[in-house]
Scaffold this motif. Structure first.
Motif, PDB file in Angstrom:
ATOM      1  N   ASP A   1      51.178 -10.948  43.945  1.00 35.77           N
ATOM      2  CA  ASP A   1      49.991 -10.775  43.117  1.00 35.77           C
ATOM      3  C   ASP A   1      49.147 -12.049  43.181  1.00 35.77           C
ATOM      4  OD1 ASP A   1      49.535  -9.315  39.780  1.00 35.77           O
ATOM      5  OD2 ASP A   1      48.207  -9.476  41.514  1.00 35.77           O
ATOM      6  N   VAL A   2      47.928 -11.929  42.663  1.00 33.13           N
ATOM      7  CA  VAL A   2      47.055 -13.096  42.516  1.00 33.13           C
ATOM      8  C   VAL A   2      46.653 -13.217  41.052  1.00 33.13           C
ATOM      9  CG1 VAL A   2      46.163 -12.925  44.865  1.00 33.13           C
ATOM     10  CG2 VAL A   2      44.990 -11.742  43.033  1.00 33.13           C
ATOM     11  N   GLY A   3      46.291 -14.405  40.629  1.00 31.29           N
ATOM     12  CA  GLY A   3      45.888 -14.626  39.235  1.00 31.29           C
ATOM     13  C   GLY A   3      45.146 -15.946  39.099  1.00 31.29           C
ATOM     14  N   ASN A   4      44.730 -16.231  37.894  1.00 34.94           N
ATOM     15  CA  ASN A   4      43.995 -17.463  37.611  1.00 34.94           C
ATOM     16  C   ASN A   4      44.883 -18.473  36.907  1.00 34.94           C
ATOM     17  OD1 ASN A   4      41.462 -16.636  38.708  1.00 34.94           O
ATOM     18  ND2 ASN A   4      41.143 -15.349  36.903  1.00 34.94           N
ATOM     19  N   TYR A   5      44.686 -19.712  37.223  1.00 32.98           N
ATOM     20  CA  TYR A   5      45.451 -20.811  36.625  1.00 32.98           C
ATOM     21  C   TYR A   5      44.968 -21.079  35.205  1.00 32.98           C
ATOM     22  CZ  TYR A   5      47.484 -25.503  36.178  1.00 32.98           C
ATOM     23  OH  TYR A   5      48.198 -26.601  35.763  1.00 32.98           O
ATOM     24  N   VAL A   6      45.906 -21.236  34.299  1.00 30.93           N
ATOM     25  CA  VAL A   6      45.567 -21.545  32.906  1.00 30.93           C
ATOM     26  C   VAL A   6      45.598 -23.067  32.742  1.00 30.93           C
ATOM     27  CG1 VAL A   6      46.194 -21.250  30.494  1.00 30.93           C
ATOM     28  CG2 VAL A   6      46.543 -19.362  32.101  1.00 30.93           C
TER      29      VAL A   6
END
Length: 375
Positions: free
Chosen positions: A318-323
């Motif tokens: 999956d891909v996601g955004n860094y917090v």
């Protein structure tokens, strides 16, 4: 009078014998024609025997089957999957071939094809095979064009109407570019625990598809097919430049040849080699799940890297955004350092850190930094 009676009896006996013989002959001839009529009505007429083949059709113990999905009205190719089945190891793998794959046909082959059809361009697009050639043999010309560029032998084809193909194959939500058999197909095949049952299952599908092998040839695989571990079926996508745009997909012949060789050379699949979309080798980063996290703040960067890695056969979960804040440099976190080191070549100066817990339970997590902006 006695002589006449004897003569009459002899004549009667003679003609009676002739009559009986004629009756037997008539019954024999009638039986023959009835038998021929029966076989004519009950014997399957194989489409594959109705034309001259242009490739050496091969249904050997390594089954290399190019599966086409075609639109019944337009004949346009909607999807392509290369099925590789090793009758010895019982390994089964599928390689999705983008339908917008474009291939420059060699001059020698092109000269031969032009004798058959004036419609075929030297830069051929696989989705248009049925517009270049007519009849079932068009699918064999597709194999001829593809395998020359792929540098791998393809034994035969199976062409399936797109509506039916969609009941046999699906693209998982995490990777829309890779086809795998549907669970319903796997369940149906899994119920066939004997050769006879698998024979019947294959025959029940046969009249719905087109192939250049016969039903008997396909049923030669029945016993081995009953022994396939369907939990370990692998799926990949053809390696090359990411599809999209007017130029179409350009395959990497060298990488694809290596991929196919690895599939054929693999030992029997086990749970440690369980196939998933995009999986290739079992060493290094290949064969391990990857999470891509965008820490750069650059829109679409994670998706772009996903496409890049999957084009090389890697498995992206999956891909996601860094917090957190914007990251300048890319960091590769991995459960084993050597896994992460295999991915450093994709980035300018990414560091590798060992970490046991990663997003989505991945084996490797890439946190992208602004330094690796692909633009």
């Amino acid at each position: 009078m006695k002589k006449q009676s004897v003569a009459r009896i002899i004549l009667k006996t003679f003609f009676k014998t002739i009559g009986i013989m004629a009756l037997f002959i008539a019954v024999g001839v009638l039986s023959y024609y009835m038998t021929m009529l029966y076989y004519k009505e009950t014997t399957r007429v194989e489409r594959s025997t109705q034309y001259t083949h242009v490739i050496p059709v091969n249904a050997g113990n390594e089954s290399s089957n190019l599966i086409y999905s075609y639109d019944e009205k337009t004949k346009k190719i909607k999807a392509m999957v290369l099925e590789l089945f090793d009758e010895t190891t019982k390994n089964m793998a599928y390689i999705t071939i983008p339908v917008n794959t474009q291939i420059t046909i060699s001059s020698a082959t092109y000269a031969e094809l032009m004798k058959v059809s004036q419609e075929v361009p030297q830069l051929a697009t696989m989705s248009d095979i049925n517009t270049y050639f007519s009849g079932d043999v068009a699918y064999e010309y597709g194999i001829m064009i593809l395998q020359e560029e792929l540098k791998a032998d393809i034994g035969y084809f199976t062409a399936i109407p797109s509506g039916l193909f969609d009941t046999y194959f699906e693209r998982k939500s995490k990777n829309k570019e890779i086809y795998r058999p549907t669970q319903s197909l796997l369940d149906s095949a899994g119920k066939c625990t004997s050769r006879d049952a698998m024979d019947d299952f294959i025959e029940s599908l046969w009249d719905k598809i087109i192939s250049d092998i016969t039903l008997d040839q396909k049923q030669n695989y029945s016993k081995a097919l009953t022994e396939v571990n369907r939990d370990y079926i692998r799926a990949y996508r053809l390696r090359g430049e990411a599809p999209g745009g007017a130029s179409g997909f350009k395959m990497d012949s060298s990488k694809n040849r290596k991929l196919i060789n690895r599939i054929w050379e693999s030992e029997a699949y086990t749970s440690s080699q369980k196939g998933t979309a995009g999986q290739t080798e079992s060493s290094g980063a290949s064969g391990h799940s990857i999470q891509i996290t965008n820490g750069s703040g650059i829109t679409g960067l994670a998706a772009a890297y996903r496409q890049k890695l999957e084009a090389d056969g890697l498995k992206v979960l999956d891909v996601g955004n860094y917090v957190g804040g914007i990251q300048k440099t890319t960091v590769i976190y991995a459960k084993k350092k050597k896994w992460g080191e295999q991915l450093q070549k994709y980035f300018k100066s990414a560091s590798v850190e060992v970490k046991s817990t990663l997003t989505n339970g991945a084996d490797i997590e890439i946190v992208l930094g602004t330094q690796d902006d692909l633009s």
